[in-house]
Design an enzyme around this catalytic site. Structure first.
Site, PDB file in Angstrom:
ATOM      1  N   ASP A 126      -5.579 -11.205  -5.066  1.00 20.95           N
ATOM      2  CA  ASP A 126      -4.808 -10.886  -4.104  1.00 20.95           C
ATOM      3  C   ASP A 126      -3.569  -9.777  -4.609  1.00 20.95           C
ATOM      4  O   ASP A 126      -2.336 -10.163  -4.359  1.00 20.95           O
ATOM      5  CB  ASP A 126      -3.927 -12.380  -3.402  1.00 20.95           C
ATOM      6  CG  ASP A 126      -3.109 -12.127  -2.276  1.00 20.95           C
ATOM      7  OD1 ASP A 126      -3.719 -11.145  -1.496  1.00 20.95           O
ATOM      8  OD2 ASP A 126      -2.510 -13.170  -2.021  1.00 20.95           O
ATOM      9  N   LEU A 127      -3.883  -8.741  -4.899  1.00 21.40           N
ATOM     10  CA  LEU A 127      -3.196  -7.742  -5.488  1.00 21.40           C
ATOM     11  C   LEU A 127      -2.348  -7.132  -4.178  1.00 21.40           C
ATOM     12  O   LEU A 127      -3.136  -6.471  -3.306  1.00 21.40           O
ATOM     13  CB  LEU A 127      -3.798  -6.674  -6.254  1.00 21.40           C
ATOM     14  CG  LEU A 127      -3.091  -5.905  -6.823  1.00 21.40           C
ATOM     15  CD1 LEU A 127      -2.050  -6.396  -7.941  1.00 21.40           C
ATOM     16  CD2 LEU A 127      -3.964  -4.620  -7.677  1.00 21.40           C
TER      17      LEU A 127
END
Length: 197
Positions: A126-127
């Protein structure tokens, strides 16, 4: 509301500082040391985030200090990082130069390289600007491991990536090294788009 509660007879909750889809963040005072910590409250079924953080040791990742469970909740006690997320910086009108964006990209690549080289590998999942914290002295941290998975788990999983940053394969329950690289590209693109305005 946990304000005023003392966890493990040591961590006094003094304020709520954030809330996301995965949990709630509180500022706590470590009574023994007289310093501040961050406490993340999660449903017990989401405690894997604490299991990940216990395995990791990198200067750009928050250190996990302690852990406790109460009834159907778990609490991760972590290093308190003073700063703002890159998303907050952008919303407040701060722009980043091309040089700053390249420097941040190199730092993030270093973090991802560390995660992907673990045995087993850790895929972050979930960058995005919201999960990158910039301190007042310019240090960049990657926070929130609620979407991370271990590389040995190759069966289809529930991926929690964010639309606009998640790689196409994540919508099919697949998370791998290249998924994080894709999200890095999208993150750099969003910072560059803001810089051009």
């Amino acid at each position: 509301e946990l304000i005023g509660i003392i966890l493990k007879g040591r961590y006094c909750i003094v304020d709520r500082i954030g809330k996301g889809g995965q949990g709630t963040l509180y500022l706590a005072r470590d009574i023994d040391l007289g310093i501040y910590r961050v406490v993340k409250e999660l449903p017990l079924e989401r405690k894997k985030e604490g299991e990940f953080l216990r395995l990791l040791d990198h200067p750009s990742l928050p250190r996990m200090i302690d852990y406790t469970e109460q009834e159907n909740r778990c609490f991760l006690v972590m290093e308190y990082i003073q700063g703002k997320s890159l998303r907050q910086c952008l919303e407040e009108g701060k722009g980043f130069s091309a040089e700053e964006i390249i420097s941040m990209g190199k730092r993030i690549l270093d973090i991802l390289s560390y995660l992907h080289s673990r045995k087993p590998a850790v895929y972050y999942g979930d960058l995005k600007p919201e999960n990158l914290m910039l301190t007042d002295n310019g240090t960049l941290y990657l926070i929130d491991f609620g979407s991370a998975v271990l590389g040995y788990d190759r069966k289809k999983i529930l991926c929690y990536g964010t639309k606009g940053y998640a790689a196409p394969e994540q919508y099919h329950g697949i998370l791998k090294e290249t998924s994080d690289i894709y999200a890095l590209g999208k993150t750099m693109e969003s910072l560059r788009s803001e810089e051009r305005r």
